[in-house]
Design a protein around this motif. Structure first.
Motif, PDB file in Angstrom:
ATOM      1  N   MET A   2       6.749   6.761 -15.549  1.00 48.19           N
ATOM      2  CA  MET A   2       5.202   6.787 -15.947  1.00 48.19           C
ATOM      3  C   MET A   2       4.550   5.559 -15.042  1.00 48.19           C
ATOM      4  N   GLN A   3       5.272   4.338 -15.394  1.00 50.68           N
ATOM      5  CA  GLN A   3       4.485   3.487 -14.828  1.00 50.68           C
ATOM      6  C   GLN A   3       4.721   3.445 -13.208  1.00 50.68           C
ATOM      7  N   PHE A   4       5.949   3.931 -12.799  1.00 48.29           N
ATOM      8  CA  PHE A   4       5.961   4.035 -11.578  1.00 48.29           C
ATOM      9  C   PHE A   4       4.973   4.924 -10.872  1.00 48.29           C
ATOM     10  N   ILE A   5       4.847   6.060 -11.359  1.00 51.73           N
ATOM     11  CA  ILE A   5       3.617   7.105 -10.955  1.00 51.73           C
ATOM     12  C   ILE A   5       2.469   6.518 -10.711  1.00 51.73           C
ATOM     13  N   ASN A   6       1.981   5.744 -11.931  1.00 51.63           N
ATOM     14  CA  ASN A   6       0.623   4.935 -11.985  1.00 51.63           C
ATOM     15  C   ASN A   6       0.502   4.102 -10.751  1.00 51.63           C
ATOM     16  N   SER A   7       1.713   3.529 -10.698  1.00 50.46           N
ATOM     17  CA  SER A   7       1.622   2.259  -9.585  1.00 50.46           C
ATOM     18  C   SER A   7       1.640   2.931  -8.234  1.00 50.46           C
ATOM     19  N   LEU A   8       2.327   4.180  -8.214  1.00 46.39           N
ATOM     20  CA  LEU A   8       2.286   4.789  -6.601  1.00 46.39           C
ATOM     21  C   LEU A   8       0.754   5.402  -6.518  1.00 46.39           C
ATOM     22  N   ARG A   9       0.086   5.851  -7.378  1.00 45.81           N
ATOM     23  CA  ARG A   9      -1.138   6.366  -7.418  1.00 45.81           C
ATOM     24  C   ARG A   9      -2.034   5.303  -6.888  1.00 45.81           C
ATOM     25  N   GLY A  10      -2.113   4.175  -7.484  1.00 47.45           N
ATOM     26  CA  GLY A  10      -2.616   3.048  -7.024  1.00 47.45           C
ATOM     27  C   GLY A  10      -2.456   2.465  -5.555  1.00 47.45           C
ATOM     28  N   GLU A  11      -1.112   2.685  -5.280  1.00 44.56           N
ATOM     29  CA  GLU A  11      -0.668   2.096  -3.718  1.00 44.56           C
ATOM     30  C   GLU A  11      -1.285   3.290  -2.734  1.00 44.56           C
ATOM     31  N   TRP A  12      -1.376   4.466  -3.261  1.00 46.50           N
ATOM     32  CA  TRP A  12      -1.819   5.576  -2.402  1.00 46.50           C
ATOM     33  C   TRP A  12      -3.411   5.379  -2.237  1.00 46.50           C
ATOM     34  N   LEU A  13      -4.096   5.235  -3.337  1.00 45.43           N
ATOM     35  CA  LEU A  13      -5.421   4.945  -3.113  1.00 45.43           C
ATOM     36  C   LEU A  13      -5.882   3.793  -2.280  1.00 45.43           C
ATOM     37  N   LYS A  14      -5.016   2.910  -2.135  1.00 47.83           N
ATOM     38  CA  LYS A  14      -5.158   1.908  -1.414  1.00 47.83           C
ATOM     39  C   LYS A  14      -5.379   2.187   0.252  1.00 47.83           C
ATOM     40  N   THR A  15      -4.484   3.578   0.395  1.00 49.41           N
ATOM     41  CA  THR A  15      -4.525   3.704   1.894  1.00 49.41           C
ATOM     42  C   THR A  15      -5.820   4.483   2.098  1.00 49.41           C
ATOM     43  N   ARG A  16      -6.581   4.755   1.233  1.00 51.20           N
ATOM     44  CA  ARG A  16      -7.895   5.516   1.771  1.00 51.20           C
ATOM     45  C   ARG A  16      -8.883   4.725   2.567  1.00 51.20           C
TER      46      ARG A  16
END
Lengths: 301, 254
Positions: B1-15
């Motif tokens: 779950m932590q990884f998914i949340n972290s990935l969501r954050g990383e993906w948001l940074k690409t916006r």
């Protein structure tokens, strides 16, 4: 119990001189601890070590009573921080910056509105951070640090870039957090005057050594002990004699005579006596006795 | 779950990030040029000088330009830009004081780069098909009679994607290690340029992972026993692991 406790914490950058030498920091739970020192004293290095941004070399570091390296994630879950300049993604909006942290701490979206309002950024949430002033960025950084309702806040010179109103607002915000949520706050600054109205405890660091640590009252006591009245006259010898005759214990320094701080009426009487005996009086002054001068004295000595 | 949340954050940074624009523009540029060329010359798939397997010929024709120049350059730029985002915004210290393990931070950012690469492949394939189909519809030409080779497109896309991995791994490692943006970009472009020059002139050109996508694009004949897909896998594993150790050792990244 201490929220933060370091034992003989020492650090040096590769090939450089020691930056920290045996720091024994003790930050009681629920206090607001002002970590003071001039630029380059070792404040930021200490805070970076406490947050795991630098690898510990010597000594021990306990946060919430637990050793940092072994409990890093658990400790960081309960800690909010702001180290040096704001850390924000300038191409994203304030809300998006908060969203990144919200995902990591697994908080509901409504918490974002709460912290934006708390930081006074309620109406600029959809503006990209690149268009923010330094003060607004600093506020947003504070909002990020508060997002997960941390038990411990570590703030490195958080008032940098804030206008006087902003400084007062931040002070009130930190006081409220400490009072309402019992948040322990460790705040660094190089200006005592800036945080003396905020803190309950103080640590003074210079050249990597902790020079003073205690409550604000302890420092105020030290301040009273250190204050003095200075006589600058044409005849230091006679001045010394007259002061001794009045039951005082004068000290000669750089041609001037110093006595511990006394009441103004006593000074007036001595002045009359000096003039009556033909001693030329150039100046009688009270040594600076505010907290800032104590801080400067500690640092300079 | 932590990884998914972290990935969501990383993906948001690409916006709205440069890497995101690069992916969009890079993915559709070549198909757009093909499309414009087709409109100008009234050429469609039926104009290709082959009678069968037109879709396969078209695939290699359009991928050739992409695989030799644009794809490697895009990989070098996007991997470096996405990693350097933290240096540029002074945010490494923010990332490293969040409650996630060093491994999660490393993997989440790497996964975001891989997802961005996948997004690029999807854009390019959509563009590639649109550039083939739309002119045929406009000019009322018939589409090729042979059925569309889905599995061929999928397998060959995956092969090219796999040859991208070592380049991503090396660029990621260099970008994590050096604060100066010019180091990963400069090193990447130099590796790529040397590799492209050597690809048809030196029999050991396959030692450079930067030569793999150009080799596919130029249909380079490899020595017996050399499989660049296996080499890609090995290089990727080695450099992804090396990147993690570099990242873990160099905690003071901000």
């Amino acid at each position: 119990m201490y929220c933060i406790e370091t034992k003989q914490l020492s650090f040096k950058y590769s090939g450089g001189a020691p930056v920290l030498q045996g720091i024994d920091l003790q930050v009681p739970e629920g206090c607001i601890y002002g970590f003071l020192g001039p630029n380059g004293a070792g404040k930021t290095t200490t805070l970076r070590l406490l947050l795991g941004l630098l690898k510990k070399q010597e000594g021990a570091m306990l946060l919430f009573g637990k050793e940092f390296e072994r409990n890093r994630i658990e400790i960081l879950q309960k800690t909010g921080s702001l180290i040096e300049a704001p850390s924000l993604y300038s191409h994203l909006t304030a809300r998006e910056n908060l969203d990144i942290m919200r995902y990591l701490y697994d908080f509901p979206p409504k918490r974002i509105d709460a912290v934006l309002d708390l930081a006074g950024l309620g109406n600029v949430g959809s503006k990209t951070v690149g268009k923010f002033s330094l003060g607004m960025k600093q506020r947003l950084s504070i909002a990020i640090a508060l997002l997960h309702q941390p038990e411990l806040l570590i703030l490195d010179e958080p008032t940098n870039g804030l206008d006087p109103n902003g400084i007062i607002e931040m002070r009130e915000l930190l006081k409220a957090l400490n009072k309402e949520y019992k948040t322990t706050i460790l705040i660094s600054s190089h200006l005592l005057s800036e945080i003396e109205k905020l803190v309950t405890h103080i640590g003074i660091i210079n050249k990597g050594q902790l020079l003073f640590q205690g409550t604000l009252e302890d420092l105020q006591r030290k301040q009273k002990q250190g204050a003095s009245t200075i006589f600058h006259t044409g005849d230091a010898g006679s001045t010394m004699r007259i002061l001794q005759e009045n039951g005082l214990q004068p000290v000669l320094a750089d041609g001037m005579v110093l006595i511990p701080l006394v009441d103004r009426s006593v000074i007036a009487g001595i002045n009359q006596q000096l003039v009556a005996e033909g001693v030329v009086v150039f100046e009688i002054s009270s040594g600076r006795n505010d907290l800032e001068s104590i801080f400067i004295d500690l640092v300079n000595n | 779950m932590q990884f998914i949340n972290s990935l969501r954050g990383e993906w948001l940074k690409t916006r709205r990030s440069a890497a995101s624009w690069l992916c969009l523009i890079g993915g559709f540029l070549l198909p757009l040029l093909y499309f414009i060329g087709a409109l100008k010359d009234h050429n469609t798939l039926n104009s290709l000088p082959v009678n069968s397997e037109i879709w396969k010929v078209y695939f290699f024709q359009i991928w050739r330009f992409m695989a030799v120049v644009m794809l490697p350059m895009g990989l070098i730029l996007s991997s470096s830009l996405m990693t350097q985002l933290e240096f540029r915004n002074n945010t490494w210290k923010q990332v490293l004081t969040t409650p996630q393990s060093i491994g999660t931070i490393y993997l989440a950012k790497l996964s975001a780069i891989l997802l961005m690469t996948l997004k690029f492949f999807i854009f390019f394939n959509i563009g590639m098909l649109a550039a083939a189909i739309i002119p045929s519809l406009i000019f009322d030409h018939q589409l090729p009679r042979d059925s569309f080779p889905y599995s061929f497109y999928l397998v060959n896309n995956l092969k090219i994607l796999l040859t991208c991995m070592p380049v991503i791994a090396i660029q990621y490692l260099i970008s994590l290690r050096f604060k100066n943006f010019l180091v990963p970009i400069g090193a990447g472009l130099m590796f790529w340029l040397v590799s492209v020059i050597l690809v048809n002139t030196w029999k050991y050109a396959y030692v450079s992972p930067y030569s793999y996508t150009p080799m596919i694009g130029l249909n380079t004949k490899l020595p017996a026993g050399i499989n660049i897909l296996i080499l890609s896998g090995v290089y990727s594993a080695v450099f992804f692991a090396a990147g993690f150790f570099v990242f873990r050792a160099k905690r003071e990244v901000s």
